[in-house]
Design a protein around this motif. Structure first.
Motif, short mmCIF file in Angstrom:
data_model
loop_
_atom_site.label_atom_id
_atom_site.label_comp_id
_atom_site.label_asym_id
_atom_site.label_seq_id
_atom_site.Cartn_x
_atom_site.Cartn_y
_atom_site.Cartn_z
N ARG A 119 0.83 -1.21 0.00
CA ARG A 119 0.00 0.00 0.00
C ARG A 119 0.86 1.25 0.00
O ARG A 119 0.61 2.19 -0.78
N ARG A 120 1.86 1.28 0.85
CA ARG A 120 2.69 2.47 0.98
C ARG A 120 3.53 2.71 -0.28
O ARG A 120 3.64 3.84 -0.76
N VAL A 121 4.15 1.65 -0.81
CA VAL A 121 4.98 1.82 -2.01
C VAL A 121 4.13 2.18 -3.21
O VAL A 121 4.53 2.98 -4.06
N ARG A 122 2.92 1.63 -3.27
CA ARG A 122 2.03 1.98 -4.39
C ARG A 122 1.67 3.46 -4.35
O ARG A 122 1.68 4.15 -5.37
N GLU A 123 1.37 3.95 -3.16
CA GLU A 123 0.99 5.36 -3.03
C GLU A 123 2.16 6.28 -3.36
O GLU A 123 2.00 7.29 -4.06
N ALA A 124 3.36 5.95 -2.85
CA ALA A 124 4.53 6.80 -3.13
C ALA A 124 4.94 6.71 -4.60
O ALA A 124 5.38 7.70 -5.18
N SER A 125 4.79 5.53 -5.20
CA SER A 125 5.18 5.37 -6.60
C SER A 125 4.26 6.14 -7.54
O SER A 125 4.70 6.62 -8.60
N ALA A 126 3.01 6.27 -7.16
CA ALA A 126 2.06 7.00 -8.01
C ALA A 126 2.49 8.44 -8.20
O ALA A 126 2.22 9.06 -9.25
N ALA A 127 3.19 8.99 -7.20
CA ALA A 127 3.66 10.38 -7.30
C ALA A 127 4.82 10.52 -8.27
O ALA A 127 5.24 11.65 -8.58
N GLN A 128 5.36 9.40 -8.75
CA GLN A 128 6.52 9.43 -9.64
C GLN A 128 6.14 9.42 -11.12
O GLN A 128 7.02 9.46 -11.98
N ILE A 129 4.87 9.36 -11.42
CA ILE A 129 4.42 9.32 -12.82
C ILE A 129 4.33 10.75 -13.36
O ILE A 129 3.51 11.55 -12.89
N PRO A 130 5.15 11.09 -14.32
CA PRO A 130 5.08 12.45 -14.87
C PRO A 130 3.77 12.67 -15.62
O PRO A 130 3.29 11.76 -16.31
N PRO A 131 3.19 13.84 -15.53
CA PRO A 131 1.96 14.11 -16.29
C PRO A 131 2.28 14.35 -17.76
O PRO A 131 3.41 14.67 -18.13
N VAL A 132 1.27 14.19 -18.60
CA VAL A 132 1.40 14.57 -20.01
C VAL A 132 1.58 16.09 -20.06
O VAL A 132 0.84 16.83 -19.41
#
Length: 442
Positions: A92-105
């Motif tokens: 849960r924690r790694v998924r939430e932190a990783s989501a912040a690493q996706i650059p927007p279009v």
């Protein structure tokens, strides 16, 4: 145990600072030749080579290299409840932190009708490697698989060495972690051979080559990634773990000692370094390290790591000198134990070269290894100067999409022709002029 190096009163260059605490490199140099041979053997002989390697390195024969689904189901069914709860929380924690690493279009409008769009495309197929030698790393399953899933990877494949203790199966806790994450394609293969199988595929096993390989491992795994670079994408070349603690007189000596020992238990080549401007703290840490190292479960391994040239207590004149040492060393893990330090303190910003920075006494590296939400697959061996730790972006490729209309192209026509002429590539300019010449002909 830990030697002390006194650098006080000396102005040293970056090479001189690095020479003071050298990393273990001899074993890696030797491993490159062996890794190349193993990778090329798998590329040439596929399953036959993998079975020979399993017999030689893992003492396993006749096992299922492609893991049957019931192995995964049985492993999850037998997983300790507390371990399952911890893994689910880590996911849960790694998924939430990783989501912040996706650059927007991002769309850039350079003028009317002149548009450049930046998109990030996920790799289609990723091969995750999870070690299974001196320790078992279900946490590495989480740290590799979750960012790939968050990035949108279509197929995540996992490999880990077969275990003689479990009749040639992958360690059940690793299988259970894979099952929790919905990974269905799993292989019982280890070391450089697994990296070769990922890079070139093994048709007899139904293993198609992957696009990106990620995951930590021993020297042979790290150097095998170097061998296949250019055939597939890889994450950073993770070698033996390392911790560098920068501390002043306010630090708790027992906490610092505990953190140094915690990383030393990984491997005999692990590096544990304390840099401080306090001679009193240095002495206290040395005493506490000796006491903890003698009573820990892996005492022999810890003693070898702490007694190696890659580990030391370094005395410096002040924290500015400690900062310079840390930036030169570029550690995988950097802990900061400084008086009054907390997140947002400008002193943290001075430490520019580190895989991950742990701020304050209540942020030990062990937190990052398991439940901080950050990723524990980090650059070692000084690679933090130029390489990043594993993240969702590891599995993404930036792609530019260019769309100009006629008027926008006309605005830059003369510049294109001028540059094409200067580079003696006139056809480049003519490809633009042709679009307007046709209008004139009509």
């Amino acid at each position: 145990m830990l030697r002390t190096i006194d650098l006080r009163g000396r102005a040293l260059s970056t090479p001189e600072l690095l020479a003071a605490v050298p990393r273990a490199t001899a074993a890696r140099d030797e491993a490159l030749t062996v890794a190349a041979r193993i990778v090329h053997d798998v590329a040439a002989r596929g399953e036959e080579a993998l079975r020979e390697q399993a017999a030689q390195f893992d003492n396993v024969q006749g096992h299922d290299i492609r893991v049957p689904q019931h192995h995964l189901d049985e492993a999850l069914g037998g997983l300790d409840r507390a371990v399952r709860a911890a893994l689910e929380e880590a996911i849960r924690r790694v998924r939430e932190a990783s989501a912040a690493q996706i650059p927007p279009v991002r769309v850039t409008e350079l003028g009317a009708g002149a548009r450049v769009e930046q998109r990030w495309r996920p790799a289609e197929r990723v091969g995750v490697y999870v070690p299974g030698g001196k320790a078992v790393y279900p946490s590495s399953v989480v740290m590799n698989v979750v960012p790939a899933q968050v990035a949108g990877v279509t197929h995540v494949v996992l490999a880990s060495p077969p275990q003689a203790e479990f009749a040639g199966r992958v360690h059940p806790v690793i299988l259970a972690a894979a099952r929790l994450l919905g990974v269905e394609e799993v292989y019982a293969m280890g070391g450089a051979g697994a990296i070769g199988a990922y890079a070139y595929g093994v048709p007899g096993l139904g293993l198609e080559r992957v696009d990106v390989i990620s995951g930590p491992g021993n020297n042979f795994v790290a150097l095998a990634k170097r061998v296949v670079a250019g055939v597939v994408g890889t994450d950073s070349e993770a070698g033996a773990t390392e911790i560098l603690v920068v501390a002043d007189a306010s630090a708790d000596a027992d906490w610092v000692a505990a953190d140094l020992v915690s990383q030393a238990e990984h491997d005999e080549q692990a590096a544990a370094v304390l840099v401080t401007d306090s001679a009193e703290l240095a002495d206290a840490v040395a005493t506490r390290v000796a006491a903890r190292a003698a009573t820990t479960r892996h005492a022999d391994r810890v003693a070898a790591a702490l007694g190696g040239p890659q580990s030391a207590i370094v005395l410096v004149d002040d924290i500015a000198a400690a900062t310079a040492f840390s930036n030169a060393y570029a550690p995988e893990h950097l802990e900061l134990h400084l008086d009054g330090l907390e997140l947002g303190d400008p002193r943290v910003d001075a430490f520019v070269n580190a895989g991950a920075v742990f701020v304050g006494g209540h942020s030990p590296v062990s937190l990052g290894d398991y439940l901080a939400g950050s990723n524990h697959v980090l650059p070692t061996g000084g690679q933090a100067r130029y390489a990043a730790g594993l993240s969702a972006s590891t599995f993404l490729r930036p792609q530019q999409i260019i769309a100009y209309d006629r008027a926008a192209l006309a605005d830059v026509q003369d510049g294109i022709v001028a540059l094409a002429t200067a580079e003696a590539l006139p056809a480049h300019g003519e490809a633009v002029v042709a679009r307007f010449a046709q209008d004139g002909a009509r």
